[in-house]
Design a protein around this motif. Structure first.
Motif, PDB file in Angstrom:
ATOM      1  N   UNK A 127     -10.019  -2.316  -0.723  1.00  0.00           N
ATOM      2  CA  UNK A 127      -8.629  -2.737  -0.476  1.00  0.00           C
ATOM      3  C   UNK A 127      -7.942  -3.081  -1.797  1.00  0.00           C
ATOM      4  N   UNK A 128      -8.653  -3.791  -2.670  1.00  0.00           N
ATOM      5  CA  UNK A 128      -8.080  -4.140  -3.965  1.00  0.00           C
ATOM      6  C   UNK A 128      -7.737  -2.890  -4.777  1.00  0.00           C
ATOM      7  N   UNK A 129      -8.673  -1.953  -4.847  1.00  0.00           N
ATOM      8  CA  UNK A 129      -8.442  -0.725  -5.604  1.00  0.00           C
ATOM      9  C   UNK A 129      -7.305   0.088  -5.009  1.00  0.00           C
ATOM     10  N   UNK A 130      -7.197   0.114  -3.689  1.00  0.00           N
ATOM     11  CA  UNK A 130      -6.098   0.840  -3.054  1.00  0.00           C
ATOM     12  C   UNK A 130      -4.756   0.236  -3.449  1.00  0.00           C
ATOM     13  N   UNK A 131      -4.701  -1.078  -3.588  1.00  0.00           N
ATOM     14  CA  UNK A 131      -3.453  -1.748  -3.974  1.00  0.00           C
ATOM     15  C   UNK A 131      -3.079  -1.476  -5.427  1.00  0.00           C
ATOM     16  N   UNK A 132      -4.050  -1.546  -6.325  1.00  0.00           N
ATOM     17  CA  UNK A 132      -3.728  -1.439  -7.748  1.00  0.00           C
ATOM     18  C   UNK A 132      -3.531  -0.013  -8.224  1.00  0.00           C
ATOM     19  N   UNK A 133      -4.052   0.979  -7.496  1.00  0.00           N
ATOM     20  CA  UNK A 133      -3.879   2.360  -7.939  1.00  0.00           C
ATOM     21  C   UNK A 133      -2.788   3.098  -7.174  1.00  0.00           C
ATOM     22  N   UNK A 134      -2.116   2.443  -6.229  1.00  0.00           N
ATOM     23  CA  UNK A 134      -1.052   3.131  -5.476  1.00  0.00           C
ATOM     24  C   UNK A 134       0.238   3.166  -6.273  1.00  0.00           C
TER      25      UNK A 134
END
Length: 134
Positions: A127-134
């Motif tokens: 979830x964190x990675x999805x937020x920061x790379x979107x």
């Protein structure tokens, strides 16, 4: 000489958190330190991550609800007191693993594989990675 004292811990935490922290001394796990601070996990209602900073005075961070509000919580107290006890009694405190140094030596392909693997194993990381790379 340790970078802080029990009195520093008591003052920062307040009487209530300090007393509650005494009950968590046996719950401190994975105590490590480096030049920037002290790190540990504390088993409470969940397993909480604690980081103590001691450069310009004592400070702490914990991912428990009280700690996330910016308070020096009972988990921070427990980690600080275990750290002080171990230092006082000559217990070797492991040096914190330098993740940044290790990652710097990896190639791009291996880093990508590692990120994907972590994201697949840990929903919160995904979830964190999805937020920061979107």
């Amino acid at each position: 000489m340790p970078p802080f004292t029990k009195d520093d811990v008591r003052e920062l935490a307040g009487a209530k958190s300090y007393e509650r922290g005494l009950g968590y001394l046996d719950a401190v796990e994975e105590l490590e330190a480096d030049d920037g601070g002290v790190y540990a996990a504390v088993q409470g209602t969940e397993l909480y991550s604690v980081r103590l900073r001691h450069g310009r005075g004592l400070g702490g961070e914990c991912d428990c609800p009280w700690g996330e509000e910016g308070n020096f919580c009972k988990h921070c107290v427990a980690v600080a007191l275990v750290y002080l006890h171990d230092r006082e009694h000559g217990v070797e405190i492991p040096r914190r693993f330098d993740l940044r140094e290790r990652l710097a030596g990896m190639g791009r392909d291996r880093l990508e594989e590692l990120l994907v693997e972590v994201a697949e194993r840990h929903r919160g990381a995904r979830r964190y990675l999805e937020q920061v790379v979107s």
